[in-house]
Design an enzyme around this catalytic site. Structure first.
Site, mmCIF file in Angstrom:
data_model
loop_
_atom_site.group_PDB
_atom_site.id
_atom_site.type_symbol
_atom_site.label_atom_id
_atom_site.label_comp_id
_atom_site.label_asym_id
_atom_site.label_seq_id
_atom_site.Cartn_x
_atom_site.Cartn_y
_atom_site.Cartn_z
ATOM 1 N N LYS A 137 9.753 -3.003 -4.313
ATOM 2 C CA LYS A 137 9.793 -3.097 -2.837
ATOM 3 C C LYS A 137 8.577 -3.882 -2.330
ATOM 4 O O LYS A 137 8.704 -4.735 -1.442
ATOM 5 C CB LYS A 137 9.818 -1.696 -2.211
ATOM 6 N N TYR B 152 9.900 1.256 -9.038
ATOM 7 C CA TYR B 152 10.746 1.110 -7.841
ATOM 8 C C TYR B 152 9.897 0.639 -6.655
ATOM 9 O O TYR B 152 10.224 -0.332 -5.974
ATOM 10 C CB TYR B 152 11.432 2.451 -7.521
ATOM 11 N N SER C 268 10.321 0.791 1.880
ATOM 12 C CA SER C 268 10.211 2.243 1.745
ATOM 13 C C SER C 268 8.762 2.664 1.926
ATOM 14 O O SER C 268 7.840 1.910 1.569
ATOM 15 C CB SER C 268 10.682 2.644 0.346
#
Ligand code: NAD
Ligand code: UD1
Length: 347
Positions: free
Chosen positions: A159, A155, A131
């Site tokens: 990643k 989050y 992302s």
């Protein structure tokens, strides 16, 4: 007589989800064989039933959690996959702040079990959903792949961590083919209006929220600040049609099937739009007015974020083609035909 060459078999983790279901559709259209594994923690099996309806092909589906080692071993024993596209993961930034352990366990833990199962089965080709959130608050825009990795929430850190694991894997064994895709802001839906994003509860992201206001499920949109350093003071982002994104996965898959190596690309349009510009585009597309009020900035937000997508064009021959108006039209068709998402209709 020569045996006819079978099409490549692809395992799609998280394939019942928003981006996964659109990608499964494009993979089948491109002639790939697909098996989906998903634990349905943020999806409905109906998405796959609708892909079947659109493609005329049944999609083998395994309802399992990636962290379930025995289920994963069985999955790889029963199938001979050529490659994996790995979408499965949790993705809500706010929730990751309140439940960090769940995010690390699911995203990193699930990926480790997947990679172990792949190694055991001798499958070394993977396309991974990263992302743009790994860039955090970028030093400059547009953002290219060499920009600093400095995620600002759990989050994003999961990643970035998975990206590091994949880098270590590629270093350990150069026969791996690994494509890491850093998506910007996926929106829109398939042209048919049969599949689309179906967020559970209050949508976190702009376009699904606007769509729910347009359809009458929410009263008004809160615009998080109008004092940002952008052309109208509202936040500016690189919105990307989910079908363009899905096609980017087909191109990425072809690349990992062709040659080993480890590469990372941004998938974005290279153009940013502000919140007010998106509201106006959605009003044009839907013919509805979108009531909104300006409220305080959302914590963790940034002013501007958009991609330099040149590397994806050079490496994969991929570029986003669908403009903002089409993103809104397609998103609206999905939302208005399915006002409560997949729960709206039977079948
Ligand atoms: P989504 O939630 O719709 O899809 C993820 C799917 O993974 C869901 O169907 C969920 O049920 C499944 N899943 C989650 N954990 C699992 C597990 N442990 N085992 C099996 N299945 C599991 O999300 P999406 O928008 O389609 O995103 C797909 C991927 O792309 C995610 O990894 C996400 O982090 C990443 N991504 C999304 C965006 C975005 O804005 N949508 C942006 C950048 C990156
Ligand atoms: C969010 C995530 C990011 C993720 C990206 C794509 C956060 C803090 N960041 O970023 O990690 O990679 O989605 O999935 O959640 N906005 C409003 N009102 C709303 C919703 C959004 O004004 O109700 C504004 C935001 O302030 C922002 C823009 O709309 O300026 C886009 O927001 P959003 O869709 O949440 O995407 P990102 O902020 O890019």
């Amino acid at each position: 007589m020569m045996k006819e060459r079978q099409s490549a078999q692809i395992l799609v983790t998280g394939g019942a989800g928003y981006i996964g279901s659109h990608t499964v559709l494009e993979l089948i259209t491109a002639g790939f064989g697909v098996v989906v594994v998903d634990n349905l923690s943020n999806a409905s099996e109906q998405s796959l039933q609708r892909v079947t309806e659109l493609t005329g092909q049944a999609i083998p589906f395994v309802n399992a959690d990636l962290r379930d080692r025995s289920a994963m071993v069985a999955l790889f024993q029963m199938n001979r996959f050529d490659a994996v596209i790995h979408f499965a993961g949790l993705k809500a930034v706010g929730e990751s702040v309140s439940k960090p352990v769940a995010y690390w366990d699911n995203n990193v833990g699930g990926t480790l079990v997947l990679l172990e199962s792949m190694e055991r089965a001798g499958i070394r080709r993977i396309v991974f959903s990263s992302s743009a959130t790994v860039y955090g608050d970028p030093q400059r825009v547009p953002i290219d792949e060499a920009a600093a990795i400095q995620p600002t929430n759990p989050y994003g850190r999961t990643k970035a961590c998975i990206e590091s694991i994949l880098t270590d894997l590629a270093t350990s064994d150069p026969s791996w083919a690994i494509g890491t895709l850093r998506y910007f802001n996926p929106v829109g839906a398939h042209l048919s209006g049969r599949i689309g994003e179906d967020p559970r509860g209050l949508p976190n992201n702009l376009m699904p929220f606007i769509a729910q206001v347009a359809v009458g499920r929410r009263e008004r949109l809160s615009v998080f600040g109008d004092d940002w350093d952008t052309r109208d003071g509202t936040g500016l982002r690189d919105y990307l049609h989910v079908v363009d994104l899905a096609l980017g996965h087909v191109d990425s898959l072809r690349r990992v099937l062709q040659s080993p190596g480890h590469w990372t690309v941004n998938l974005g349009t290279g153009t940013g739009y502000t919140v007010l510009e998106v509201i106006r585009a959605f009003e044009r597309a839907s013919g509805r007015s979108i009531p909104f009020e300006i409220v305080n900035r959302r914590s963790g937000d940034i002013a501007s974020c958009y991609a330099d997508p040149a590397h994806a064009l050079a490496l994969l021959g991929w570029r986003a083609e669908r403009p903002l108006d089409q993103m809104c039209e397609d998103h609206w068709r999905w939302q208005s035909n399915n006002p409560s998402g997949f729960a709206s209709t039977q079948g």
